[in-house]
Design an enzyme around this catalytic site. Structure first.
Site, PDB file in Angstrom:
ATOM      1  N   CYS A   8       0.843  -1.205   0.000  1.00 42.17           N
ATOM      2  CA  CYS A   8       0.000   0.000   0.000  1.00 42.17           C
ATOM      3  C   CYS A   8       0.882   1.261   0.000  1.00 42.17           C
ATOM      4  O   CYS A   8       1.477   1.591  -1.014  1.00 42.17           O
ATOM      5  CB  CYS A   8      -0.974  -0.041   1.169  1.00 42.17           C
ATOM      6  SG  CYS A   8      -2.358   1.107   0.995  1.00 42.17           S
ATOM      7  N   HIS A  42      -3.602  -5.077   0.121  1.00 38.43           N
ATOM      8  CA  HIS A  42      -3.088  -5.623   1.389  1.00 38.43           C
ATOM      9  C   HIS A  42      -3.138  -7.147   1.287  1.00 38.43           C
ATOM     10  O   HIS A  42      -4.129  -7.767   1.715  1.00 38.43           O
ATOM     11  CB  HIS A  42      -3.936  -5.143   2.570  1.00 38.43           C
ATOM     12  CG  HIS A  42      -3.695  -3.716   2.938  1.00 38.43           C
ATOM     13  ND1 HIS A  42      -2.741  -3.339   3.861  1.00 38.43           N
ATOM     14  CD2 HIS A  42      -4.257  -2.568   2.488  1.00 38.43           C
ATOM     15  CE1 HIS A  42      -2.741  -2.019   3.973  1.00 38.43           C
ATOM     16  NE2 HIS A  42      -3.649  -1.525   3.157  1.00 38.43           N
ATOM     17  N   GLU A  68      -1.869  -9.390   2.955  1.00 39.85           N
ATOM     18  CA  GLU A  68      -1.920 -10.091   4.246  1.00 39.85           C
ATOM     19  C   GLU A  68      -3.341 -10.477   4.644  1.00 39.85           C
ATOM     20  O   GLU A  68      -3.551 -11.433   5.389  1.00 39.85           O
ATOM     21  CB  GLU A  68      -1.280  -9.230   5.351  1.00 39.85           C
ATOM     22  CG  GLU A  68      -2.010  -7.955   5.716  1.00 39.85           C
ATOM     23  CD  GLU A  68      -1.607  -6.731   4.912  1.00 39.85           C
ATOM     24  OE1 GLU A  68      -1.786  -5.596   5.413  1.00 39.85           O
ATOM     25  OE2 GLU A  68      -1.111  -6.896   3.773  1.00 39.85           O
TER      26      GLU A  68
END
Length: 543
Positions: free
Chosen positions: A382, A517, A519
């Protein structure tokens, strides 16, 4: 007639942060691996509508779902343990409940009646719980906060009423509580648990199972004392001892035969979960054969809960690569041109995480420059991607005033600009956006990224043509500079309807920046390819 969903209600006592979310997720994992359709709901008693506008210092990470809901970080644990994508139906707050009830009242839905906590607020909570459980065999409902909190009372009343409605065989109460160890006396104490259960009983809830959080194992005598004083069966006192990894908890519960009493109470028949893959991955977390060290560069390093999904995704990648990933936490505010070489000289890779605001940005840019110039594996997430573009523009393209409008609204070369500017300039593009309560336009939730063939990104995603990842940001990379970047060796390897989604550096060991993102979609059994690729490159670099 649809099949009745069965409910497991999880409450917490004595104090917060005991790990109700991990306990709930662990039970869910065991039930799912027994072949049942399972989902989890987190009900948060705080009055904020959602955590989206709350400070990371206040609340830790904001977890984003596929459908763009900004939720409690416990939903991240649920997804990672269950390997299921959840939605905005799986998390709600007091603020959201009251907003809905007030909207209904204003529309006249209640036909002019006086609006009260019972039945209207409690009724709305019950309806939301039922909605989340539709089509599932079991819904696990975690009530945030601690028994005794004044704001939690409507939620406890709601689960009491719902259990009464569906009956004992379709609903059970699990209470998670602390068994503190008093060092001076050399004893584990059960009195706080007895008081906590007493408080629950006072409002009409009798737990069917007690999960005991403690620093050390409980002996049989202590467990029997808890069972007797709290009115549960002896096999319904389960210990949850401090562990080296949260992923050990489902295995620890299974070892204590937690599913037998759950199956008996809810009439589920014999449950035999297959946890073999999970078990082998946990062994690699605890005792891996490889090791690597990465610099985790951020500005919230004193509050690691702000990066919860990211640190967990690194553990997932490490487990699947049989490696321990040591994180060197680097406070970006303390990085300058004098010390950057010293700070990063002994690491195998550099990670710059997402974030908002200008604080700590100069340190992050210096870390990115070091990784680029020293052929050190780099992953920017990001803001980490946006700063990689700014660093390259300033130091390679020699655009001295290259910046983001987030940091300088008047900059002449806005490498990064507001998404509104992109939409204004590309009106024909259908970009799904959300208006935040603070007035800004955001990209929230899952978006498709088209991957450029024969790139590093394509390689790590197994040559997929496109992939969906989740976003949470207001600023975008300005596509105006794309030709200049590509001419100088910085490839735009991922795009979404003209928006820059991923970048990479030609000829570098591993240098990737992603606007998403990654994750948020990582699981222990299915690590995210971007994170996995980065950690793999760091392991190779360590060798």
């Amino acid at each position: 007639m649809s099949k009745q969903t069965k409910y497991i209600f999880v409450t917490g006592g004595v104090l917060s942060s005991l790990g109700k979310g991990i306990a709930a997720a662990s039970i869910g994992t065991l039930l799912k691996n027994s072949g049942l359709k399972v989902s989890i709901l987190k009900a948060d008693p705080y009055i904020n509508v959602d955590p989206g506008t709350m400070s990371p210092l206040e609340h830790g990470e904001v977890f984003v779902t596929d459908d763009g809901a900004e939720t409690d970080l416990d939903l991240g644990h649920y997804e990672r343990f269950l390997d299921e994508s959840l939605s905005q139906n799986n998390n709600f707050t007091t603020g959201r409940v009251y907003s809905t009830v007030i909207e209904k009242e204003r529309r006249g839905d209640y036909l002019g009646k006086t609006i009260q906590v019972i039945p209207h607020i409690v009724g709305e909570i019950v309806e939301r719980i039922k909605r989340a459980g539709e089509g599932k065999d079991i819904l696990i409902v975690e009530i945030g906060g601690t028994v005794g909190d004044i704001e939690g009372l409507p939620f406890l009343e709601a689960i009491r009423a719902l259990r009464a409605e569906v009956g004992r065989k379709n609903g059970m109460f699990i209470h998670l509580t602390l068994i503190p160890y008093i060092k001076v006396a050399g004893e584990l104490k059960t009195k706080p648990t007895q008081h906590s259960v007493g408080e629950l009983r006072r409002i009409g809830i009798s737990p069917d199972m007690i999960i005991c959080r403690s620093e050390m194992p409980l002996n049989r005598e202590l467990k029997d004392k808890i069972a007797l004083s709290c009115g549960v069966e002896k096999n319904c006192v389960i210990e949850s001892v401090d562990s080296a990894s949260i992923y050990q908890i489902p295995l620890a519960f299974l070892k204590q035969d937690i599913l037998t009493p759950i199956a008996e109470i809810l009439e589920l028949g014999e449950l035999k979960p297959d946890m073999s893959v999970w078990d082998s991955l946990v062994k690699r977390i605890i005792a891996p054969t490889e090791a690597t060290t990465i610099a985790f560069v951020g500005k919230y390093i004193d509050l690691k809960e702000s990066y919860k999904s990211l640190t967990e995704s690194i553990i997932h990648a490490g487990a699947n690569l049989d490696a321990r990933v040591n994180l060197k936490w680097v406070d970006s505010e303390k990085v300058d041109s004098e010390n950057v070489d010293e700070i990063l000289k002994d690491v195998d890779g550099v990670l710059v995480a997402g974030g908002f605001g200008e604080r700590g940005v100069s340190g992050k840019i210096l870390a990115i420059k070091y990784a680029r110039e020293h052929d050190l594996p780099y992953l920017g997430i990001c803001l980490g991607m946006q700063l990689a573009l700014i660093e390259f523009a300033r130091n390679v393209l020699k655009i001295e005033d290259a910046n983001s409008v987030e940091f300088n609204k008047e900059c002449k070369n806005p490498i990064i600009y507001l998404i509104d500017s992109f939409i204004d300039a590309h009106g024909k593009e259908q970009i799904r956006t959300h208006k935040s309560p603070l007035g800004g336009t955001m990209r929230l939730g899952a978006y498709e990224c088209e991957i450029k063939p024969k790139t590093l990104l394509a390689q790590i995603y197994n040559n997929a043509k496109s992939v969906k990842e989740r976003h949470r940001h207001r600023f975008e990379a300005n596509p105006k500079y794309k030709p200049d970047y590509e001419k100088a060796g910085l490839i735009i390897s991922g795009e979404s309807k003209g928006l820059v989604e991923a970048i990479e550096l030609k000829g570098h060991k591993f240098f990737i920046g992603v606007q998403c993102h990654p994750e948020f979609t990582s699981r222990l059994t299915k690590p995210n390819p971007t994170i996995l690729g980065f950690i793999s490159a760091c392991i190779k670099n360590a060798k």
